[in-house]
Design a protein around this motif. Structure first.
Motif, PDB file in Angstrom:
ATOM      1  N   GLN A 184      -1.099  15.613  41.796  1.00  0.00           N
ATOM      2  CA  GLN A 184       0.200  15.283  41.221  1.00  0.00           C
ATOM      3  C   GLN A 184       0.568  16.338  40.207  1.00  0.00           C
ATOM      4  O   GLN A 184      -0.250  16.743  39.385  1.00  0.00           O
ATOM      5  CB  GLN A 184       0.159  13.914  40.540  1.00  0.00           C
ATOM      6  CG  GLN A 184       1.486  13.495  39.913  1.00  0.00           C
ATOM      7  CD  GLN A 184       1.385  12.175  39.169  1.00  0.00           C
ATOM      8  OE1 GLN A 184       0.288  11.663  38.958  1.00  0.00           O
ATOM      9  NE2 GLN A 184       2.520  11.623  38.777  1.00  0.00           N
ATOM     10  N   ASP A 185       1.790  16.788  40.259  1.00  0.00           N
ATOM     11  CA  ASP A 185       2.240  17.800  39.303  1.00  0.00           C
ATOM     12  C   ASP A 185       2.211  17.240  37.888  1.00  0.00           C
ATOM     13  O   ASP A 185       2.411  16.040  37.678  1.00  0.00           O
ATOM     14  CB  ASP A 185       3.655  18.260  39.661  1.00  0.00           C
ATOM     15  CG  ASP A 185       4.111  19.392  38.775  1.00  0.00           C
ATOM     16  OD1 ASP A 185       3.383  20.395  38.686  1.00  0.00           O
ATOM     17  OD2 ASP A 185       5.178  19.265  38.161  1.00  0.00           O
ATOM     18  N   GLY A 186       1.966  18.124  36.938  1.00  0.00           N
ATOM     19  CA  GLY A 186       1.949  17.707  35.545  1.00  0.00           C
ATOM     20  C   GLY A 186       1.446  18.818  34.653  1.00  0.00           C
ATOM     21  O   GLY A 186       1.034  19.884  35.122  1.00  0.00           O
ATOM     22  N   PRO A 187       1.444  18.615  33.344  1.00  0.00           N
ATOM     23  CA  PRO A 187       1.100  19.674  32.386  1.00  0.00           C
ATOM     24  C   PRO A 187      -0.352  20.115  32.438  1.00  0.00           C
ATOM     25  O   PRO A 187      -0.690  21.178  31.912  1.00  0.00           O
ATOM     26  CB  PRO A 187       1.446  19.052  31.029  1.00  0.00           C
ATOM     27  CG  PRO A 187       1.397  17.567  31.263  1.00  0.00           C
ATOM     28  CD  PRO A 187       1.876  17.371  32.660  1.00  0.00           C
ATOM     29  N   ASN A 188      -1.236  19.313  33.050  1.00  0.00           N
ATOM     30  CA  ASN A 188      -2.653  19.677  33.146  1.00  0.00           C
ATOM     31  C   ASN A 188      -3.093  19.955  34.574  1.00  0.00           C
ATOM     32  O   ASN A 188      -4.287  20.081  34.848  1.00  0.00           O
ATOM     33  CB  ASN A 188      -3.522  18.566  32.558  1.00  0.00           C
ATOM     34  CG  ASN A 188      -3.243  18.317  31.092  1.00  0.00           C
ATOM     35  OD1 ASN A 188      -2.677  17.286  30.726  1.00  0.00           O
ATOM     36  ND2 ASN A 188      -3.614  19.262  30.249  1.00  0.00           N
ATOM     37  N   ALA A 189      -2.122  20.069  35.494  1.00  0.00           N
ATOM     38  CA  ALA A 189      -2.439  20.264  36.910  1.00  0.00           C
ATOM     39  C   ALA A 189      -2.553  21.749  37.233  1.00  0.00           C
ATOM     40  O   ALA A 189      -1.801  22.295  38.050  1.00  0.00           O
ATOM     41  CB  ALA A 189      -1.385  19.591  37.789  1.00  0.00           C
ATOM     42  N   GLY A 190      -3.516  22.423  36.595  1.00  0.00           N
ATOM     43  CA  GLY A 190      -3.749  23.827  36.873  1.00  0.00           C
ATOM     44  C   GLY A 190      -4.471  24.011  38.204  1.00  0.00           C
ATOM     45  O   GLY A 190      -5.308  23.198  38.583  1.00  0.00           O
ATOM     46  N   HIS A 191      -4.159  25.101  38.907  1.00  0.00           N
ATOM     47  CA  HIS A 191      -4.787  25.352  40.206  1.00  0.00           C
ATOM     48  C   HIS A 191      -4.595  26.812  40.595  1.00  0.00           C
ATOM     49  O   HIS A 191      -3.716  27.502  40.066  1.00  0.00           O
ATOM     50  CB  HIS A 191      -4.208  24.441  41.289  1.00  0.00           C
ATOM     51  CG  HIS A 191      -2.713  24.471  41.363  1.00  0.00           C
ATOM     52  ND1 HIS A 191      -1.898  23.845  40.438  1.00  0.00           N
ATOM     53  CD2 HIS A 191      -1.867  25.052  42.249  1.00  0.00           C
ATOM     54  CE1 HIS A 191      -0.627  24.036  40.746  1.00  0.00           C
ATOM     55  NE2 HIS A 191      -0.574  24.784  41.844  1.00  0.00           N
TER      56      HIS A 191
END
Length: 230
Positions: A184-191
């Motif tokens: 899920q997209d969000g401020p901590n969804a680094g990839h």
């Protein structure tokens, strides 16, 4: 069309996905029903000069798109004779009420429509630097893999990090045969994707699901720039 996705396996990861912190993500093996997967695998488009090279400071990869290309690469519900019967059946299913309802139940995210669908190929020297979109909470990103006999420890799968730093890598998949990374997209969804060193092809598809209404459009369009996944 319950013979397409292995919903038993998907649903088993629902609680893990919905309770994960600080970003919601999960990795699912045997994502497709085996017979259908093998047909998709056998007809995954071969690399040729029709693939679009994406080459910039932060990524190197190849793309093929569905249907008529447009500036935003929004995927409409249409057949594309460029691809096999099974790929057309799958893309049609991605637009179905059944698929969207099951994904909402699995994720708890209010996605209502397929936004993007791309074939995503990485060859030797391909990579993507860690990044975060943060376009909003109503976006799900799928990376689904079609690469048999991937070696454990080899780069190529989309890894998860809590920020934009590869050294903080949380998880990186190595089984890239009928498996899916969902987040899920969000401020901590680094990839990102570590640089591929071997002469191999990492075959995958990228899918975006998002909330959409006629009145307000796509929920993720509130951000000015959207990066392309590997």
């Amino acid at each position: 069309m319950t013979n397409i996705i292995n919903w038993t396996n998907v649903c088993q990861k629902s609680e893990e996905f919905q309770t994960k912190e600080p970003a919601k993500w999960t990795f699912i093996e045997n994502f497709f029903e085996k017979e259908f997967y093998e047909k998709l695998y056998d007809t995954y488009p071969k690399y040729d000069n029709s693939w679009k090279l994406i080459d910039s400071f932060d990524k190197i990869s190849y793309r093929k798109f569905w249907g008529k290309e447009n500036d935003e690469q929004i995927v409409e519900q249409e057949n594309d004779p460029t691809y096999s019967k099974e790929w057309n059946e799958f893309v049609k299913y991605l637009h179905s009420d059944e698929f969207l309802e099951k994904i909402r139940e699995f994720s708890g995210v209010t996605v209502t429509k397929l936004k993007h669908f791309q074939f995503a190929l990485i060859k030797k020297n391909g990579f993507q630097l860690p990044h975060i979109h943060n376009v909003g909470p109503s976006t799900l990103i799928f990376m689904i893999y079609f690469s048999k006999n991937w070696s454990k420890g080899d780069p190529g799968g989309t890894y998860i990090t809590t920020d934009e730093d590869e050294s903080n890598l949380v998880f990186e998949p190595y089984n890239l045969d009928n498996s899916a990374m969902i987040f899920q997209d969000g401020p901590n969804a680094g990839h990102g994707v570590r640089k591929v060193e071997k002469n191999v092809e990492r075959r995958a598809i990228q899918i975006y699901l998002e909330e959409y209404t006629l009145e307000t459009g796509w929920s993720g369009d509130k951000k000015e720039e959207e990066l392309v996944e590997l």
